[in-house]
Design a protein around this motif. Sequence first.
Motif, short mmCIF file in Angstrom:
data_model
loop_
_atom_site.label_atom_id
_atom_site.label_comp_id
_atom_site.label_asym_id
_atom_site.label_seq_id
_atom_site.Cartn_x
_atom_site.Cartn_y
_atom_site.Cartn_z
N ARG A 347 47.39 28.22 39.49
CA ARG A 347 48.31 29.30 39.16
C ARG A 347 47.56 30.62 39.20
O ARG A 347 46.33 30.65 39.16
N ASP A 348 48.29 31.72 39.27
CA ASP A 348 47.62 33.01 39.37
C ASP A 348 46.74 33.30 38.16
O ASP A 348 45.64 33.86 38.28
N ASP A 349 47.18 32.87 36.95
CA ASP A 349 46.35 33.11 35.76
C ASP A 349 45.09 32.25 35.78
O ASP A 349 44.02 32.69 35.34
N GLN A 350 45.20 31.02 36.30
CA GLN A 350 44.02 30.16 36.41
C GLN A 350 43.03 30.74 37.43
O GLN A 350 41.82 30.74 37.18
N ALA A 351 43.54 31.20 38.56
CA ALA A 351 42.68 31.81 39.56
C ALA A 351 42.01 33.07 39.01
O ALA A 351 40.83 33.32 39.24
N PHE A 352 42.77 33.85 38.25
CA PHE A 352 42.24 35.08 37.63
C PHE A 352 41.06 34.74 36.72
O PHE A 352 39.99 35.37 36.79
N ASN A 353 41.24 33.74 35.86
CA ASN A 353 40.18 33.37 34.92
C ASN A 353 38.95 32.80 35.64
O ASN A 353 37.81 33.03 35.21
N MET A 354 39.17 32.06 36.72
CA MET A 354 38.05 31.51 37.45
C MET A 354 37.24 32.62 38.13
O MET A 354 36.01 32.56 38.18
N VAL A 355 37.92 33.64 38.64
CA VAL A 355 37.21 34.77 39.22
C VAL A 355 36.36 35.46 38.16
O VAL A 355 35.20 35.82 38.40
N ALA A 370 37.19 46.34 38.12
CA ALA A 370 38.29 46.98 38.86
C ALA A 370 39.38 45.96 39.19
O ALA A 370 40.58 46.25 39.09
N PHE A 371 38.98 44.76 39.61
CA PHE A 371 39.93 43.68 39.90
C PHE A 371 40.76 43.35 38.66
O PHE A 371 41.98 43.21 38.73
N GLN A 372 40.10 43.25 37.53
CA GLN A 372 40.78 42.94 36.27
C GLN A 372 41.81 44.02 35.94
O GLN A 372 42.94 43.71 35.51
N GLN A 373 41.45 45.27 36.15
CA GLN A 373 42.37 46.36 35.86
C GLN A 373 43.56 46.35 36.81
O GLN A 373 44.70 46.61 36.41
N VAL A 374 43.31 46.03 38.09
CA VAL A 374 44.41 45.98 39.06
C VAL A 374 45.38 44.85 38.73
O VAL A 374 46.60 45.03 38.74
N ILE A 375 44.85 43.67 38.43
CA ILE A 375 45.72 42.50 38.18
C ILE A 375 46.50 42.66 36.88
O ILE A 375 47.69 42.33 36.82
N THR A 376 45.85 43.17 35.85
CA THR A 376 46.51 43.27 34.54
C THR A 376 47.31 44.56 34.39
O THR A 376 48.10 44.70 33.45
#
Length: 449
Positions: A347-355, A370-376
């Motif tokens: 899932r997108d949240d699982q992929a986010f946490n793995m990154v 920066a990735f974290q700020q864009v996604i959230t």
Amino acid sequence: MPFENQSHLPSTTSTGLMAADVAEFFEGSPVPTFAINDDHVITHWNRACELISGLTSAEMVGTRDHWRLLYTHERPLLVDLIVSGTIEQNVNVLYRDKPRRSSVITGTYQIEDFFPHLGENGRWLSFSAAALRNRNGQIVGAIEVLQDITQQKSAELALQAAHDDLERQVEERTAELKESNNSLSAVNKKLNTNFLTTIKIFSNLIEMRASHLAGHSRRVAELARKIAVRMNVGFNDAQDIFVAGLLHNIGKIGFSDELLATSLNQMSGDTLGAYQKFTVRGEQLLMPLEDMATIAHLIRWQQERFDGAGYPDRLAGENIPIGARILAIATDYENLQNGTLLQRHLRDDQAFNMVLRGDGKRYDPAVVLAFQQVITGVMSPTAEAQIELFTSQLKPDMILARDLIGQDNFLLLSADHILDERLINKIIAFESAWGVRMTIWVKAPHADG
């Protein structure tokens, strides 16, 4: 170097080769492979050779007819030159400017050529040969391996044709501009649209063959561009990163359907080695295009790791270009969700946490932030208030609060760009040409301003 086309018994020195139990190696290989002894007689002819040539093992083994695999007339192949010890003298005579000397094995060459009589429309083949020696180091035969590179060559030729066509369009538009004094901004817009359209076509080549990749390159490109803007990367660099995102998988154009469908965590050995060449192959496909050199480098280094354990060049830290560091996160985030990296789809949240767990190892911590700020959607604590305006309400010295995106998701102006009267008129002209009413986000003026 003439030799008779007939079957006969092998010599004493080649008996070891004939007796060697290598049948399993040949028949198990999906790559067309054959071997001859020191009398130029075929000793092995695998199933892949049969499929590509239509010549069976039964009719070929024991003969000197291996030339029939590639040519319509009798002539020496690479294996013949190796067995005769004349490869250095004759390889350039037989193949002109096509041979590339191996950097690994002395006296070995790799050649690419087109063979019009193979298949319905001909095939591009890459082939190389190596000597087979006995325990005393004597040459007792040679083995030749072929690879069908028709898809890769077709992609190269198509990409070059698209580039040539684009240059032709530029020349035509320039001539029209001199004659009719048309608007320069309108011409540039059309050229940019044509260029991006060409890029989008090539970015879809892989996705057309793998349903799980549908829309993948577009999403990678958009995410990479947003991260770049968040990190205040310059306009031109952000555009290069966007285009590199669209083309990041172009090096996989020659992959089999089976390899495209295999998750990275299921690969090992030769399969993994073949997969990991896609970044270098992608760079090679684009390097003939001078304007794409920077983008080609980003594609080459997209699999480098911040800790230096990546490939192909084991770059580390800031030695990796910022665009490649951004692509690393954007591609992994998408690939974790579509099954390219893992057998299961996250899932997108699982992929986010793995990154996030790759912070400082696989990924640059600054890019992760920066990735974290864009996604959230989290904004900087110092971010200013924003207001949404119609184009008619824009005034010089206003500052864009968000990227200004035109048709086909093309970045017109990046956030923090200061507007002037010329830019405002251009935006209004685009709005009129597209037939849509645009709204622009700008930073609200300070209360004491």
